[in-house]
Design a protein around this motif. Sequence first.
Motif, mmCIF file in Angstrom:
data_model
loop_
_atom_site.group_PDB
_atom_site.id
_atom_site.type_symbol
_atom_site.label_atom_id
_atom_site.label_comp_id
_atom_site.label_asym_id
_atom_site.label_seq_id
_atom_site.Cartn_x
_atom_site.Cartn_y
_atom_site.Cartn_z
ATOM 1 N N PRO A 195 127.068 58.328 12.689
ATOM 2 C CA PRO A 195 127.742 59.373 11.910
ATOM 3 C C PRO A 195 129.234 59.488 12.195
ATOM 4 O O PRO A 195 129.679 59.277 13.323
ATOM 5 N N LEU A 196 129.988 59.782 11.160
ATOM 6 C CA LEU A 196 131.370 60.238 11.338
ATOM 7 C C LEU A 196 131.302 61.753 11.212
ATOM 8 O O LEU A 196 130.892 62.279 10.171
ATOM 9 N N VAL A 197 131.668 62.436 12.274
ATOM 10 C CA VAL A 197 131.464 63.878 12.319
ATOM 11 C C VAL A 197 132.777 64.614 12.105
ATOM 12 O O VAL A 197 133.797 64.260 12.700
ATOM 13 N N ARG A 198 132.751 65.610 11.247
ATOM 14 C CA ARG A 198 133.905 66.491 11.096
ATOM 15 C C ARG A 198 133.767 67.583 12.154
ATOM 16 O O ARG A 198 132.782 68.332 12.149
ATOM 17 N N ALA A 199 134.758 67.659 13.036
ATOM 18 C CA ALA A 199 134.662 68.583 14.177
ATOM 19 C C ALA A 199 135.096 69.990 13.779
ATOM 20 O O ALA A 199 136.029 70.554 14.351
ATOM 21 N N TYR A 200 134.385 70.556 12.809
ATOM 22 C CA TYR A 200 134.732 71.902 12.331
ATOM 23 C C TYR A 200 134.790 72.920 13.469
ATOM 24 O O TYR A 200 135.682 73.769 13.522
ATOM 25 N N CYS A 201 133.813 72.833 14.362
ATOM 26 C CA CYS A 201 133.723 73.847 15.423
ATOM 27 C C CYS A 201 134.862 73.696 16.427
ATOM 28 O O CYS A 201 135.407 74.687 16.916
ATOM 29 N N LEU A 202 135.223 72.461 16.713
ATOM 30 C CA LEU A 202 136.350 72.233 17.619
ATOM 31 C C LEU A 202 137.652 72.709 16.972
ATOM 32 O O LEU A 202 138.486 73.353 17.628
ATOM 33 N N GLU A 203 137.827 72.405 15.702
ATOM 34 C CA GLU A 203 139.031 72.871 14.994
ATOM 35 C C GLU A 203 139.149 74.388 15.076
ATOM 36 O O GLU A 203 140.223 74.928 15.339
ATOM 37 N N GLU A 204 138.015 75.064 14.845
ATOM 38 C CA GLU A 204 138.019 76.526 14.861
ATOM 39 C C GLU A 204 138.363 77.047 16.254
ATOM 40 O O GLU A 204 139.158 77.968 16.416
ATOM 41 N N LYS A 205 137.751 76.414 17.251
ATOM 42 C CA LYS A 205 138.000 76.816 18.642
ATOM 43 C C LYS A 205 139.485 76.683 18.989
ATOM 44 O O LYS A 205 140.049 77.535 19.676
ATOM 45 N N LEU A 206 140.096 75.594 18.522
ATOM 46 C CA LEU A 206 141.504 75.342 18.839
ATOM 47 C C LEU A 206 142.439 76.146 17.943
ATOM 48 O O LEU A 206 143.619 76.310 18.265
ATOM 49 N N GLY A 207 141.930 76.618 16.815
ATOM 50 C CA GLY A 207 142.780 77.324 15.865
ATOM 51 C C GLY A 207 143.862 76.426 15.290
ATOM 52 O O GLY A 207 144.989 76.838 15.062
ATOM 53 N N PRO A 240 130.860 67.247 4.541
ATOM 54 C CA PRO A 240 129.786 67.719 5.412
ATOM 55 C C PRO A 240 130.168 67.609 6.884
ATOM 56 O O PRO A 240 131.162 66.979 7.238
ATOM 57 N N TYR A 241 129.379 68.250 7.724
ATOM 58 C CA TYR A 241 129.588 68.126 9.162
ATOM 59 C C TYR A 241 129.487 66.660 9.580
ATOM 60 O O TYR A 241 130.260 66.177 10.389
ATOM 61 N N ILE A 292 139.905 67.233 12.297
ATOM 62 C CA ILE A 292 139.498 66.297 13.334
ATOM 63 C C ILE A 292 138.153 65.664 12.981
ATOM 64 O O ILE A 292 137.203 66.360 12.610
ATOM 65 N N TYR A 293 138.101 64.352 13.082
ATOM 66 C CA TYR A 293 136.853 63.621 12.866
ATOM 67 C C TYR A 293 136.579 62.760 14.097
ATOM 68 O O TYR A 293 137.508 62.283 14.741
ATOM 69 N N TYR A 294 135.283 62.567 14.381
ATOM 70 C CA TYR A 294 134.971 61.581 15.423
ATOM 71 C C TYR A 294 133.814 60.703 15.016
ATOM 72 O O TYR A 294 132.860 61.142 14.394
ATOM 73 N N LYS A 295 133.946 59.443 15.357
ATOM 74 C CA LYS A 295 132.885 58.474 15.095
ATOM 75 C C LYS A 295 132.011 58.450 16.336
ATOM 76 O O LYS A 295 132.466 58.061 17.419
ATOM 77 N N PHE A 296 130.752 58.864 16.180
ATOM 78 C CA PHE A 296 129.886 59.039 17.345
ATOM 79 C C PHE A 296 128.973 57.834 17.537
ATOM 80 O O PHE A 296 128.075 57.574 16.745
ATOM 81 N N GLU A 297 129.196 57.120 18.620
ATOM 82 C CA GLU A 297 128.449 55.891 18.908
ATOM 83 C C GLU A 297 127.382 56.089 19.986
ATOM 84 O O GLU A 297 126.796 55.111 20.460
ATOM 85 N N GLY A 298 127.127 57.336 20.371
ATOM 86 C CA GLY A 298 126.233 57.560 21.516
ATOM 87 C C GLY A 298 124.764 57.754 21.195
ATOM 88 O O GLY A 298 123.948 57.863 22.103
ATOM 89 N N ASN A 299 124.409 57.793 19.908
ATOM 90 C CA ASN A 299 123.012 58.073 19.553
ATOM 91 C C ASN A 299 122.096 56.858 19.624
ATOM 92 O O ASN A 299 121.393 56.534 18.671
ATOM 93 N N ASN A 300 122.148 56.188 20.729
ATOM 94 C CA ASN A 300 121.172 55.122 20.952
ATOM 95 C C ASN A 300 120.899 55.112 22.445
ATOM 96 O O ASN A 300 121.672 55.672 23.228
#
Lengths: 458, 458
Positions: free
Chosen positions: A86-98, A7-8, A103-111
């Motif tokens: 969340p651990l986010v799969r950066a599908y949109c960034l991957e697509e943008k970069l081709g 999942p995303y 790429i995954y990122y662990k997002f700690e900013g949602n507080n």
Amino acid sequence: MAETKIPYKIYLSEDDMPKAWYNLRADMKNKPAPLLNPGTGKPLTAEELSPIFCEELVAQELDDTTAYIEIPEEIRNFYKMFRPSPLVRAYCLEEKLGTPAKIYYKFEGNNTSGSHKLNSAIAQAYYAKKQGLKGVTTETGAGQWGTALSMACSYFGLDCKVYMVKVSYEQKPFRREVMRTYGASVVPSPSETTEVGKKILAEFPGTTGSLGCAISEAVEVATKNPGYRYVLGSVLNQVLLHQSVIGLETKTALDKYGIKPDIIIGCAGGGSNLGGLIAPFMGEKLRGEADYRIIAVEPASCPSFTRGTFAYDFCDTGMICPLAKMYTLGSSFIPSANHAGGLRFHGMSSTLSQLYHDGYMEATSVEQTSVFEAAEMFARVEGILPAPESSHAIRAAIDEALKCKETGEEKTIVFGLTGTGYFDLVAYQKFNDGEMSDYIPTDEEIAASVAKLPKVGE
Amino acid sequence: MAETKIPYKIYLSEDDMPKAWYNLRADMKNKPAPLLNPGTGKPLTAEELSPIFCEELVAQELDDTTAYIEIPEEIRNFYKMFRPSPLVRAYCLEEKLGTPAKIYYKFEGNNTSGSHKLNSAIAQAYYAKKQGLKGVTTETGAGQWGTALSMACSYFGLDCKVYMVKVSYEQKPFRREVMRTYGASVVPSPSETTEVGKKILAEFPGTTGSLGCAISEAVEVATKNPGYRYVLGSVLNQVLLHQSVIGLETKTALDKYGIKPDIIIGCAGGGSNLGGLIAPFMGEKLRGEADYRIIAVEPASCPSFTRGTFAYDFCDTGMICPLAKMYTLGSSFIPSANHAGGLRFHGMSSTLSQLYHDGYMEATSVEQTSVFEAAEMFARVEGILPAPESSHAIRAAIDEALKCKETGEEKTIVFGLTGTGYFDLVAYQKFNDGEMSDYIPTDEEIAASVAKLPKVGE
């Protein structure tokens, strides 16, 4: 095509959250060098540290053998307000970069503190409360740590005094107001409330303050007022311990889908986020169970890993704190006005410094304008406005993904997205207006401050 | 003790996300009154609306019979960046209040636009792109809608022109910079870029603008430039349709744990969030399948439901837009400088107005200072700094929970937490400094603007 099943956002259940922090030092053969008493040049004892830090935190600071330290239930309950993150799969960034990279990122900013700082703030506040203290003091520059600590103290009903560098206090009134909303008293530093503050004001009447001065004031208040202790948001071993929750969750989420990262990337100021993110992965590496490329990313304007010296130094510019052995540019080094306030520290966590020294991790430095280019691209495709600090990791992750595009390698890249940039829009404005500049210190500048390193512990 | 099984945050999986929006109007016996052409006083046709709105949105605006409208895959993919949003059990707030009530909130603020506005912005941008348009225009006051639309346009590569009320443009530079980071052009309104702007500037050289003027400029640019359409973030039926994703997710999450709410609460400005949150619950109520207390909360300074008149009125103060039948204070009503910018609208969605008129929902109004008291309490115990708008719902939820404390009833309360307050810290500062005031319009003031209602559609 099994790939599309990821999942995303990978969310863990609350039951999957770690019940113990992982203490990386337990698996290190070469332990990080101990903190030294600046007066005697000898390792600081628990007794010497206890007037400054609360007891359980002193124990955690000095413990380099216990691999897992239980997270008290009260802290785990608080974590549930904003964790698992969340651990986010950066599908949109991957697509943008081709890129063929994943790429995954662990997002700690949602507080509301907007960063990972809350992970340690709540732990430090909990132990202070448990010890029956009245309150804690700290310093804050950009304000992320101060905000996190205010939230934590509010939760446990502790008094919270934040010494905020005067220039930030005036230029970042919104950060100040978040802290006040959480009940903290925020004092512009230097102030008339401390001896050291009065002394500095007498000597430099127009000063707008510095982090070193704010630390001095916060420590003075903590040590002079019964029932108070001082707390710090990075660099220390205890902070890296608490932040291991980031890495433990990341590993659990990856394991859930059978994903093994090739490269793990984190921005590095004092090392709290990076040390937390990499902890369990570095543990496997230290135990010889797995291998990962681990990359610390620092600003070219404040390159402690890539251009600093591995030596004992003061943690503060006021030279009143213990000495730590670390990669340092010298405590008198003054970084340029880079917008990533959280990365403008002259030194680096002793634990990470030892690991870097021993070849377990790499480091790279990136320039501010290229960091904001990465931030803007990321914001547009992934929908999150990143903090300038976090954007250093984004830059490095993009660069690695672009290398994969050239080679065709399908590497898995994980990076730490430590926080959001809602309070950094002055920096974004400069970037949007094309007025952002890059500054890289000269070899002479670094040599000048390194020459002033204290002559102890050599 | 089964109670303790409910986690702090109920996250759905991406597979649980709705695949269709729910069109509340399909289940209404008394349909909302149609939009009227202000010139002819007759219902607007699709042909008349098409120069302003793009075609599929016109169809959605006029469709009051289709219950479910498929969410295109491209929109669902974008939703995955920030949805499903969590339904949070407010354990800490319940404990703080000492209430037997069970409180849940659907949190829509975990995205960079900071609010639920993104749910409709991405849909409107998608249909504009699908129609082959070059771009869209809109107005923004506080900036949440403009931010959301900028993000959506950036994703689909559409040009985005935002007319921002001049006073907000100057006083809220950070909101402006977020929009610019997402590639939008942000113009302070009134401006020299439109005929209507020039006219207003000639007449009132020092004006700081108004939402009505910004709407006029945005509509002018959309209708005069080939390939552009105008978009709006609230009030319209199409917007409520898109926002139904909030309520559908909420219901799925509650159903997962067998929870049936007694009371559902949402703040109400133009009605986008409230209409979205309550949609599936109201549907059950309309079909006689279930009963819920549904409460709209509005500011005492702008009380369209509780003190307005149910009549046809202009949606904008410039009186150039279609007439809508709604609870209104009159389009010439000027609300006091309440800090909840999103709730300072003189009217209310036609759909919600009809439902309120038919007795399917209640409304209450709350004063600003008590709203910020609730916001502060909520921030401290639940860890999220709420937007002033959202805090109206918090206030009402707390009041209902306190009634339960008196009666001992274990009611289940669900409210919508629409967004975060990171860009509203000027308001928090006023509250922290004890300088916040309350203003309630007199009966005479309301009567004066209601007397100016257009004499059509009666």
